[in-house]
Write a protein that holds these residues in place. Sequence first.
Motif, PDB file in Angstrom:
ATOM      1  N   ALA A 143       0.924  -1.267  -0.031  1.00  0.00           N
ATOM      2  CA  ALA A 143       0.031   0.034  -0.017  1.00  0.00           C
ATOM      3  C   ALA A 143       0.643   1.323  -0.116  1.00  0.00           C
ATOM      4  CB  ALA A 143      -1.166  -0.067   1.289  1.00  0.00           C
ATOM      5  N   ILE A 144       2.043   1.028   0.683  1.00  0.00           N
ATOM      6  CA  ILE A 144       2.874   2.319   0.353  1.00  0.00           C
ATOM      7  C   ILE A 144       3.691   2.282  -0.699  1.00  0.00           C
ATOM      8  CG2 ILE A 144       5.025   3.357   1.463  1.00  0.00           C
ATOM      9  CD1 ILE A 144       4.331   2.256   4.096  1.00  0.00           C
ATOM     10  N   ASP A 145       3.018   2.915  -1.710  1.00  0.00           N
ATOM     11  CA  ASP A 145       3.525   3.157  -3.301  1.00  0.00           C
ATOM     12  C   ASP A 145       4.596   4.006  -3.428  1.00  0.00           C
ATOM     13  OD1 ASP A 145       3.669   2.994  -6.008  1.00  0.00           O
ATOM     14  OD2 ASP A 145       1.748   3.902  -6.353  1.00  0.00           O
ATOM     15  N   GLN A 146       5.712   3.440  -3.772  1.00  0.00           N
ATOM     16  CA  GLN A 146       7.129   4.124  -4.211  1.00  0.00           C
ATOM     17  C   GLN A 146       6.800   5.180  -5.318  1.00  0.00           C
ATOM     18  OE1 GLN A 146      10.244   1.538  -5.260  1.00  0.00           O
ATOM     19  NE2 GLN A 146      11.875   2.997  -5.047  1.00  0.00           N
ATOM     20  N   ALA A 147       5.791   5.078  -6.086  1.00  0.00           N
ATOM     21  CA  ALA A 147       5.518   6.139  -6.794  1.00  0.00           C
ATOM     22  C   ALA A 147       4.964   7.404  -6.220  1.00  0.00           C
ATOM     23  CB  ALA A 147       4.744   5.712  -8.114  1.00  0.00           C
ATOM     24  N   ASP A 148       4.480   7.221  -5.043  1.00  0.00           N
ATOM     25  CA  ASP A 148       4.054   8.291  -4.420  1.00  0.00           C
ATOM     26  C   ASP A 148       4.854   8.789  -3.346  1.00  0.00           C
ATOM     27  OD1 ASP A 148       2.629   9.887  -2.417  1.00  0.00           O
ATOM     28  OD2 ASP A 148       0.600   9.140  -2.927  1.00  0.00           O
ATOM     29  N   ALA A 149       5.613   9.808  -3.660  1.00  0.00           N
ATOM     30  CA  ALA A 149       6.846  10.440  -3.094  1.00  0.00           C
ATOM     31  C   ALA A 149       6.395  10.824  -1.624  1.00  0.00           C
ATOM     32  CB  ALA A 149       7.262  11.873  -3.690  1.00  0.00           C
ATOM     33  N   GLU A 150       5.140  11.227  -1.407  1.00  0.00           N
ATOM     34  CA  GLU A 150       4.998  11.689   0.148  1.00  0.00           C
ATOM     35  C   GLU A 150       4.882  10.279   0.939  1.00  0.00           C
ATOM     36  OE1 GLU A 150       1.773  14.140   2.769  1.00  0.00           O
ATOM     37  OE2 GLU A 150       1.322  13.884   0.638  1.00  0.00           O
ATOM     38  N   GLU A 151       4.284   9.073   0.398  1.00  0.00           N
ATOM     39  CA  GLU A 151       3.959   8.140   1.313  1.00  0.00           C
ATOM     40  C   GLU A 151       5.370   7.749   1.527  1.00  0.00           C
ATOM     41  OE1 GLU A 151       1.491   5.247  -0.770  1.00  0.00           O
ATOM     42  OE2 GLU A 151      -0.191   6.545  -0.615  1.00  0.00           O
ATOM     43  N   TRP A 152       6.368   7.311   0.243  1.00  0.00           N
ATOM     44  CA  TRP A 152       7.382   6.623   0.358  1.00  0.00           C
ATOM     45  C   TRP A 152       8.621   7.420   1.209  1.00  0.00           C
ATOM     46  CZ3 TRP A 152       8.198   1.678  -1.245  1.00  0.00           C
ATOM     47  CH2 TRP A 152       9.508   1.557  -1.096  1.00  0.00           C
ATOM     48  N   VAL A 153       8.877   8.727   1.168  1.00  0.00           N
ATOM     49  CA  VAL A 153       9.435   9.495   1.877  1.00  0.00           C
ATOM     50  C   VAL A 153       9.350   9.575   3.299  1.00  0.00           C
ATOM     51  CG1 VAL A 153      10.265  11.784   2.391  1.00  0.00           C
ATOM     52  CG2 VAL A 153      10.065  11.113  -0.188  1.00  0.00           C
ATOM     53  N   THR A 154       7.872   9.479   3.545  1.00  0.00           N
ATOM     54  CA  THR A 154       7.587   9.396   4.825  1.00  0.00           C
ATOM     55  C   THR A 154       7.901   8.033   5.727  1.00  0.00           C
ATOM     56  OG1 THR A 154       5.810  10.627   4.693  1.00  0.00           O
ATOM     57  CG2 THR A 154       5.496   9.169   6.540  1.00  0.00           C
ATOM     58  N   ALA A 155       7.753   6.841   5.011  1.00  0.00           N
ATOM     59  CA  ALA A 155       7.999   5.641   5.277  1.00  0.00           C
ATOM     60  C   ALA A 155       9.488   5.359   5.479  1.00  0.00           C
ATOM     61  CB  ALA A 155       7.477   4.541   4.555  1.00  0.00           C
ATOM     62  N   GLU A 156      10.245   5.996   4.468  1.00  0.00           N
ATOM     63  CA  GLU A 156      11.740   5.715   4.597  1.00  0.00           C
ATOM     64  C   GLU A 156      12.268   6.702   5.745  1.00  0.00           C
ATOM     65  OE1 GLU A 156      13.374   6.623   0.757  1.00  0.00           O
ATOM     66  OE2 GLU A 156      14.117   4.704   0.480  1.00  0.00           O
ATOM     67  N   ASN A 157      11.878   7.853   5.942  1.00  0.00           N
ATOM     68  CA  ASN A 157      12.361   8.614   6.773  1.00  0.00           C
ATOM     69  C   ASN A 157      12.070   7.967   8.476  1.00  0.00           C
ATOM     70  OD1 ASN A 157      13.409  10.444   5.260  1.00  0.00           O
ATOM     71  ND2 ASN A 157      11.717  12.005   5.620  1.00  0.00           N
ATOM     72  N   ALA A 158      10.858   7.096   8.698  1.00  0.00           N
ATOM     73  CA  ALA A 158      10.762   6.626   9.597  1.00  0.00           C
ATOM     74  C   ALA A 158      11.752   5.416  10.182  1.00  0.00           C
ATOM     75  CB  ALA A 158       9.340   6.072   9.610  1.00  0.00           C
ATOM     76  N   TYR A 159      11.946   4.623   8.910  1.00  0.00           N
ATOM     77  CA  TYR A 159      12.675   3.656   9.065  1.00  0.00           C
ATOM     78  C   TYR A 159      14.437   3.994   9.386  1.00  0.00           C
ATOM     79  CZ  TYR A 159      14.959  -0.986   8.123  1.00  0.00           C
ATOM     80  OH  TYR A 159      15.592  -2.296   8.379  1.00  0.00           O
ATOM     81  N   SER A 160      14.688   4.955   8.598  1.00  0.00           N
ATOM     82  CA  SER A 160      15.948   5.373   8.756  1.00  0.00           C
ATOM     83  C   SER A 160      16.269   6.186  10.122  1.00  0.00           C
ATOM     84  CB  SER A 160      16.414   6.750   7.886  1.00  0.00           C
ATOM     85  OG  SER A 160      16.429   6.189   6.360  1.00  0.00           O
ATOM     86  N   SER A 161      15.188   6.445  10.749  1.00  0.00           N
ATOM     87  CA  SER A 161      15.322   7.249  11.996  1.00  0.00           C
ATOM     88  C   SER A 161      15.570   5.961  12.946  1.00  0.00           C
ATOM     89  CB  SER A 161      14.107   8.067  12.394  1.00  0.00           C
ATOM     90  OG  SER A 161      14.078   8.315  13.704  1.00  0.00           O
ATOM     91  N   ALA A 162      14.740   4.815  12.874  1.00  0.00           N
ATOM     92  CA  ALA A 162      14.826   3.754  13.822  1.00  0.00           C
ATOM     93  C   ALA A 162      16.133   3.041  13.694  1.00  0.00           C
ATOM     94  CB  ALA A 162      13.679   2.650  13.556  1.00  0.00           C
ATOM     95  N   LEU A 163      16.497   3.207  12.280  1.00  0.00           N
ATOM     96  CA  LEU A 163      18.056   2.316  12.180  1.00  0.00           C
ATOM     97  C   LEU A 163      19.055   3.247  12.851  1.00  0.00           C
ATOM     98  CD1 LEU A 163      19.120  -0.093  10.663  1.00  0.00           C
ATOM     99  CD2 LEU A 163      19.265   1.494   8.715  1.00  0.00           C
ATOM    100  N   GLU A 164      18.802   4.398  12.908  1.00  0.00           N
ATOM    101  CA  GLU A 164      20.021   5.182  13.496  1.00  0.00           C
ATOM    102  C   GLU A 164      19.879   4.978  15.006  1.00  0.00           C
ATOM    103  OE1 GLU A 164      22.434   7.059  12.304  1.00  0.00           O
ATOM    104  OE2 GLU A 164      22.034   6.440  10.409  1.00  0.00           O
ATOM    105  N   ASP A 165      18.814   4.954  15.487  1.00  0.00           N
ATOM    106  CA  ASP A 165      18.647   4.677  17.035  1.00  0.00           C
ATOM    107  C   ASP A 165      19.296   3.344  17.433  1.00  0.00           C
ATOM    108  OD1 ASP A 165      17.455   7.040  17.469  1.00  0.00           O
ATOM    109  OD2 ASP A 165      15.233   6.367  17.408  1.00  0.00           O
ATOM    110  N   TYR A 166      18.823   2.491  16.452  1.00  0.00           N
ATOM    111  CA  TYR A 166      19.247   1.106  16.596  1.00  0.00           C
ATOM    112  C   TYR A 166      20.867   1.034  16.745  1.00  0.00           C
ATOM    113  CZ  TYR A 166      20.994  -3.702  15.179  1.00  0.00           C
ATOM    114  OH  TYR A 166      21.805  -4.929  14.801  1.00  0.00           O
ATOM    115  N   LYS A 167      21.704   1.656  15.597  1.00  0.00           N
ATOM    116  CA  LYS A 167      22.997   1.816  15.603  1.00  0.00           C
ATOM    117  C   LYS A 167      23.494   2.443  16.792  1.00  0.00           C
ATOM    118  CE  LYS A 167      23.131   3.596  11.447  1.00  0.00           C
ATOM    119  NZ  LYS A 167      23.462   4.118  10.111  1.00  0.00           N
TER     120      LYS A 167
END
Length: 252
Positions: A143-167
């Motif tokens: 449902a998070i469509d890569q073609a939809d920039a807003e959806e994709w960037v929001t999801a990627e930012n959330a994951y990147s933030s979690a990954l930084e916290d993990y590291k």
Amino acid sequence: MKVTLIASTHMDWVVLPLEEPYSNEFLDAFGGVTNRMGNTTEQWMKQDEDDSDADVLAEFAGRACYQSFHKPNPSTAANDDYIANIIFQGHESVLEHASATFYVIGVSRALTHELIRHRHLSYSEMSQRFVDLENTTPVFPPAIDQADAEEWVTAENAYSSALEDYKYLVELLEAKGFTRKQAREAARAVMPNATETRIVVTGNMRAWRDVIKKRFHVAADAEIREFAGEVLSQLRTIAPNTFQDFPEEPFA
């Protein structure tokens, strides 16, 4: 997502023991092999070249119950007809003898958390305590469509933030004297369902039928529905008659 069939049932006719009082009937029906007792036969059950080992094993198991290797009923003489009747009668225990194993990569922890609810499958999943999650790629729902920039960037930012916290947590915990394994097992707590995982999963054909009935369904989670469809596609190549009653499109 990549689903790879890495193992499946193979029939070994050569080792079949043929004993009285049924050996003559068996020899008349089975064929093309010499078993360990030195018995040479004709074509086993006049097996069609297209019949798979998994399908034939199910029929063999069913016929062994009644020693009906001579195929007294013409309507179930062919393997596909025999298995169709087994499915219609609900006697699916004979389908448990054949199995298939898949290696699945590029799927999310959300998918495997749903998959492991199927208790009749066997699993070996990538350990988050040992494997460094820094090198994993997020697996977002369809449902998070890569073609939809807003959806994709929001999801990627959330994951990147979690990954930084993990590291950061791994570094902090290791600095406190915890082992790498202890640090990773604690830090993984901040990782989301989108975290990539890998899993080896094995099931007998009856178990796979149950999984696909539930997960290859319009009401199922989108990612696991895709997984079930891919599994079904590959199972059709090794046990087409066992899945002859399944639709091409998801169950509704």
